[in-house]
Scaffold this active site. Structure first.
Site, PDB file in Angstrom:
ATOM      1  N   GLU A 180      56.788  48.946  11.556  1.00 57.30           N
ATOM      2  CA  GLU A 180      55.746  48.712  10.564  1.00 57.30           C
ATOM      3  C   GLU A 180      54.884  49.941  10.362  1.00 57.30           C
ATOM      4  O   GLU A 180      54.779  50.797  11.237  1.00 57.30           O
ATOM      5  CB  GLU A 180      54.868  47.537  10.971  1.00 57.30           C
ATOM      6  CG  GLU A 180      54.065  47.816  12.198  1.00 57.30           C
ATOM      7  CD  GLU A 180      53.101  46.698  12.523  1.00 57.30           C
ATOM      8  OE1 GLU A 180      53.121  45.654  11.849  1.00 57.30           O
ATOM      9  OE2 GLU A 180      52.327  46.880  13.456  1.00 57.30           O
ATOM     10  N   CYS A 205      58.332  50.163  22.400  1.00 59.94           N
ATOM     11  CA  CYS A 205      57.686  51.194  23.217  1.00 59.94           C
ATOM     12  C   CYS A 205      57.974  50.915  24.686  1.00 59.94           C
ATOM     13  O   CYS A 205      58.032  49.762  25.117  1.00 59.94           O
ATOM     14  CB  CYS A 205      56.181  51.187  22.963  1.00 59.94           C
ATOM     15  SG  CYS A 205      55.320  52.505  23.848  1.00 59.94           S
ATOM     16  N   CYS A 234      48.803  45.574  24.206  1.00 57.75           N
ATOM     17  CA  CYS A 234      49.426  45.998  22.947  1.00 57.75           C
ATOM     18  C   CYS A 234      50.676  45.182  22.641  1.00 57.75           C
ATOM     19  O   CYS A 234      51.492  44.922  23.526  1.00 57.75           O
ATOM     20  CB  CYS A 234      49.800  47.478  23.041  1.00 57.75           C
ATOM     21  SG  CYS A 234      50.696  48.096  21.608  1.00 57.75           S
ATOM     22  N   GLU A 289      55.404  55.496  21.214  1.00 60.04           N
ATOM     23  CA  GLU A 289      54.641  56.575  21.843  1.00 60.04           C
ATOM     24  C   GLU A 289      55.189  57.905  21.301  1.00 60.04           C
ATOM     25  O   GLU A 289      56.293  58.327  21.679  1.00 60.04           O
ATOM     26  CB  GLU A 289      54.813  56.463  23.377  1.00 60.04           C
ATOM     27  CG  GLU A 289      54.318  57.639  24.172  1.00 60.04           C
ATOM     28  CD  GLU A 289      52.961  58.170  23.736  1.00 60.04           C
ATOM     29  OE1 GLU A 289      51.980  57.422  23.700  1.00 60.04           O
ATOM     30  OE2 GLU A 289      52.895  59.368  23.416  1.00 60.04           O
ATOM     31  N   SER A 323      44.833  57.962  24.333  1.00 60.46           N
ATOM     32  CA  SER A 323      44.478  56.577  24.650  1.00 60.46           C
ATOM     33  C   SER A 323      44.281  56.491  26.159  1.00 60.46           C
ATOM     34  O   SER A 323      45.244  56.363  26.915  1.00 60.46           O
ATOM     35  CB  SER A 323      45.613  55.642  24.186  1.00 60.46           C
ATOM     36  OG  SER A 323      45.788  55.788  22.793  1.00 60.46           O
ATOM     37  N   LEU A 324      43.038  56.588  26.595  1.00 56.57           N
ATOM     38  CA  LEU A 324      42.749  56.711  28.026  1.00 56.57           C
ATOM     39  C   LEU A 324      42.566  55.339  28.687  1.00 56.57           C
ATOM     40  O   LEU A 324      43.234  55.002  29.654  1.00 56.57           O
ATOM     41  CB  LEU A 324      41.491  57.583  28.221  1.00 56.57           C
ATOM     42  CG  LEU A 324      41.205  58.022  29.643  1.00 56.57           C
ATOM     43  CD1 LEU A 324      42.298  58.947  30.175  1.00 56.57           C
ATOM     44  CD2 LEU A 324      39.844  58.715  29.736  1.00 56.57           C
ATOM     45  N   HIS A 325      41.596  54.563  28.186  1.00 60.97           N
ATOM     46  CA  HIS A 325      41.404  53.158  28.546  1.00 60.97           C
ATOM     47  C   HIS A 325      40.989  52.864  29.982  1.00 60.97           C
ATOM     48  O   HIS A 325      40.855  51.694  30.358  1.00 60.97           O
ATOM     49  CB  HIS A 325      42.657  52.316  28.244  1.00 60.97           C
ATOM     50  CG  HIS A 325      43.157  52.449  26.847  1.00 60.97           C
ATOM     51  ND1 HIS A 325      42.325  52.521  25.756  1.00 60.97           N
ATOM     52  CD2 HIS A 325      44.417  52.506  26.354  1.00 60.97           C
ATOM     53  CE1 HIS A 325      43.061  52.627  24.661  1.00 60.97           C
ATOM     54  NE2 HIS A 325      44.324  52.636  24.985  1.00 60.97           N
ATOM     55  N   ASN A 380      41.920  43.938  19.747  1.00 57.72           N
ATOM     56  CA  ASN A 380      42.345  42.947  18.754  1.00 57.72           C
ATOM     57  C   ASN A 380      43.301  41.982  19.424  1.00 57.72           C
ATOM     58  O   ASN A 380      44.333  42.419  19.955  1.00 57.72           O
ATOM     59  CB  ASN A 380      43.058  43.626  17.589  1.00 57.72           C
ATOM     60  CG  ASN A 380      42.077  44.286  16.658  1.00 57.72           C
ATOM     61  OD1 ASN A 380      41.094  43.699  16.234  1.00 57.72           O
ATOM     62  ND2 ASN A 380      42.330  45.544  16.367  1.00 57.72           N
ATOM     63  N   CYS A 386      47.967  47.799  14.894  1.00 59.10           N
ATOM     64  CA  CYS A 386      49.342  48.180  14.593  1.00 59.10           C
ATOM     65  C   CYS A 386      50.253  47.598  15.668  1.00 59.10           C
ATOM     66  O   CYS A 386      49.927  47.612  16.830  1.00 59.10           O
ATOM     67  CB  CYS A 386      49.486  49.697  14.640  1.00 59.10           C
ATOM     68  SG  CYS A 386      48.658  50.556  13.338  1.00 59.10           S
TER      69      CYS A 386
HETATM   70  C1  LIG Z   1      49.723  51.242  19.006  1.00 58.17           C
HETATM   71  S1  LIG Z   1      49.190  52.736  19.777  1.00 58.17           S
HETATM   72  C2  LIG Z   1      50.447  53.901  19.226  1.00 58.17           C
HETATM   73  C3  LIG Z   1      50.201  55.308  19.674  1.00 58.17           C
HETATM   74  C4  LIG Z   1      50.350  55.595  21.169  1.00 58.17           C
HETATM   75  N1  LIG Z   1      51.416  54.911  21.766  1.00 58.17           N
HETATM   76  C5  LIG Z   1      49.055  55.313  21.900  1.00 58.17           C
HETATM   77  O1  LIG Z   1      49.041  54.406  22.723  1.00 58.17           O
HETATM   78  O2  LIG Z   1      48.077  56.033  21.637  1.00 58.17           O
HETATM   79  C6  LIG Z   1      47.775  53.236  18.821  1.00 58.17           C
HETATM   80  C7  LIG Z   1      46.439  52.792  19.369  1.00 58.17           C
HETATM   81  O3  LIG Z   1      46.327  51.370  19.253  1.00 58.17           O
HETATM   82  C8  LIG Z   1      45.652  50.896  20.393  1.00 58.17           C
HETATM   83  N2  LIG Z   1      45.949  49.480  20.546  1.00 58.17           N
HETATM   84  C9  LIG Z   1      47.124  48.917  20.876  1.00 58.17           C
HETATM   85  N3  LIG Z   1      47.015  47.575  20.907  1.00 58.17           N
HETATM   86  C10 LIG Z   1      45.742  47.285  20.564  1.00 58.17           C
HETATM   87  C11 LIG Z   1      45.018  46.073  20.417  1.00 58.17           C
HETATM   88  N4  LIG Z   1      45.584  44.903  20.606  1.00 58.17           N
HETATM   89  N5  LIG Z   1      43.712  46.150  20.063  1.00 58.17           N
HETATM   90  C12 LIG Z   1      43.122  47.358  19.846  1.00 58.17           C
HETATM   91  N6  LIG Z   1      43.759  48.523  19.963  1.00 58.17           N
HETATM   92  C13 LIG Z   1      45.054  48.500  20.333  1.00 58.17           C
HETATM   93  C14 LIG Z   1      46.198  51.776  21.489  1.00 58.17           C
HETATM   94  O4  LIG Z   1      45.394  51.784  22.634  1.00 58.17           O
HETATM   95  C15 LIG Z   1      46.210  53.142  20.830  1.00 58.17           C
HETATM   96  O5  LIG Z   1      44.977  53.795  21.011  1.00 58.17           O
HETATM   97  S1  SF4 Z   2      49.431  51.205  23.176  1.00 59.72           S
HETATM   98 FE1  SF4 Z   2      50.808  52.860  22.606  1.00 59.72          FE
HETATM   99  S2  SF4 Z   2      51.816  53.396  24.559  1.00 59.72           S
HETATM  100 FE2  SF4 Z   2      50.894  51.408  24.879  1.00 59.72          FE
HETATM  101  S3  SF4 Z   2      52.568  49.928  24.439  1.00 59.72           S
HETATM  102 FE3  SF4 Z   2      51.339  50.192  22.561  1.00 59.72          FE
HETATM  103  S4  SF4 Z   2      52.416  51.760  21.432  1.00 59.72           S
HETATM  104 FE4  SF4 Z   2      53.135  51.893  23.555  1.00 59.72          FE
END
Ligand SMILES: C[S@@+](CC[C@H](N)C(=O)[O-])C[C@H]1O[C@@H](n2cnc3c(N)ncnc32)[C@H](O)[C@@H]1O
Ligand code: SF4
Length: 338
Positions: free
Chosen positions: A84, A104, A111, A148, A202-204, A278, A321
């Site tokens: 998507e 991923c 996520c 990723e 994306s540190l978290h 989200n 996303c």
């Molecule tokens: C889907 S990831 C793709 C790029 C990469 N894999 C990464 O983790 O940065 C893009 C961003 O969406 C955030 N993300 C993923 N699931 C999420 C959710 N349910 N709510 C808010 N942010 C989310 C991730 O932490 C990341 O910063």
């Molecule tokens: S947040 Fe980024 S690294 Fe983590 S599962 Fe989603 S797409 Fe993959």
């Protein structure tokens, strides 16, 4: 890691300008035309691609969901998988949130994209085509869709080089953002690239233990090295690196976390985006109340760290996303592969 079946026809958008010029030598075709809207593709170019056994467009729009300022599109790929992309309208243009992989490998707890595992890498052409299909008003690209990007380094970097080539789309590199969990070796490589793009980590978490729980696939990457490699990239390119921190109540939102994060970032070329989670179906996490976010933000502000609080755009259509993909397809191919 497999890319796609060797029998699948190559996408013309996989070609660099040099490769196109070599293949189309003497035909008078223009590389730029490859990036035209589908309806405007010159007949001569279509005929040439057919003769080369190449597809000029390989992504099929399966569904499009509209909501507020965003539109989420599910693209079918040549082998039956799907990814998507999200188009976000801004006052001064459009942002394309694009995918870099099918699924991923990192399995982040919060996520949707990681829940079915990694199916395959996208090719450069499949990455470029998402941008082309999202339309000519796109002036920012963020690799924040499924996958990723630094785990598909070669194809992502090739796609960026194709997108920014003056003979083709001529997309400004400064409008491109790579979002990554931060693979140290790949960050070291990215540091040496002569590309003025934007980097988001994306540190978290502020401890290895919590990061391992939230991002199981990154267990072998020490958090200290992720941060130091990212800061080293920022110093080398004289740009700010953005650290994204998803604030999850009871997990990573203690005053001690805020203080540790402030210490890591203070005085460096870094800024912090605090995010609300989200909801993802089947995942038992909570969204942070405003008051907790404000306390966290204050600690960073007092340490002089630039910080903003962000909600993921497009929450009204299907949250972050990656979620549409999981909800509709559970990561399975759309039709059986032959
Ligand atoms: C889907 S990831 C793709 C790029 C990469 N894999 C990464 O983790 O940065 C893009 C961003 O969406 C955030 N993300 C993923 N699931 C999420 C959710 N349910 N709510 C808010 N942010 C989310 C991730 O932490 C990341 O910063
Ligand atoms: S947040 Fe980024 S690294 Fe983590 S599962 Fe989603 S797409 Fe993959």
């Amino acid at each position: 890691m497999f890319i796609r079946p060797p029998s699948a026809p190559r996408l013309a958008l996989d070609l660099t300008a040099e490769e196109f010029e070599t293949l189309s030598d003497g035909s008078g075709l223009a590389y730029r035309d490859l990036f035209s809207p589908h309806a405007d593709l010159p007949r001569a170019l279509r005929n040439w691609a057919e003769a080369q056994a190449m597809r000029i467009r390989g992504l099929n729009r399966i569904t499009a969901e509209r909501g507020g300022m965003s539109q989420k599109i599910l693209f079918g790929l040549g082998d039956g998988y799907a990814v998507e992309s999200v188009l976000i309208r801004r006052r001064d243009g459009h942002t394309a949130c694009i995918s870099s992989q099918v699924g991923c490998a990192f399995a982040c707890r919060f996520c949707a994209s990681g829940q079915a595992g990694l199916k395959r890498n996208l090719t450069a052409g499949e990455i470029v085509e998402q941008v082309v299909q999202l339309g000519p008003k796109v002036n920012r690209i963020v690799f924040m869709g499924i996958g990723e990007p630094l785990n598909n380094y070669e194809h992502v970097l090739r796609a960026i080089r194709i997108l920014r080539d003056r003979r083709g789309m001529d997309f400004p590199t400064t409008g491109i953002t790579i979002s990554t969990i931060g693979i140290p070796k790949a960050l070291a490589r990215l540091r040496e690239e002569h590309l003025a793009l934007n980097l988001t980590i994306s540190l978290h978490a502020t401890t290895q233990d919590m990061r391992d729980r939230l991002i199981p696939g990154a267990r072998k990457h020490p958090i200290g090295e992720v941060v130091s490699r990212a800061l080293s990239w920022a110093d080398r390119h004289n740009r700010l690196v953005t650290f994204v921190y998803l604030v999850l109540p009871g997990l990573n939102d203690s005053p001690a976390d805020a203080t540790r994060l402030a210490r890591m970032m203070a005085g460096r070329k870094a800024r912090v985006n605090l995010m609300r989670w989200n909801p993802v179906e089947g995942v038992a996490l909570q969204r942070t109340p405003d008051r907790a976010l404000a306390l966290f933000r204050n600690t960073l502000t007092q340490a002089g760290v630039p910080v903003v609080v962000r909600d993921t755009q497009g929450r009204d259509i299907s949250a972050a996303c990656g979620q549409l993909w999981l909800r509709d397809l559970k990561g399975a191919p759309l039709q059986p592969k032959s």
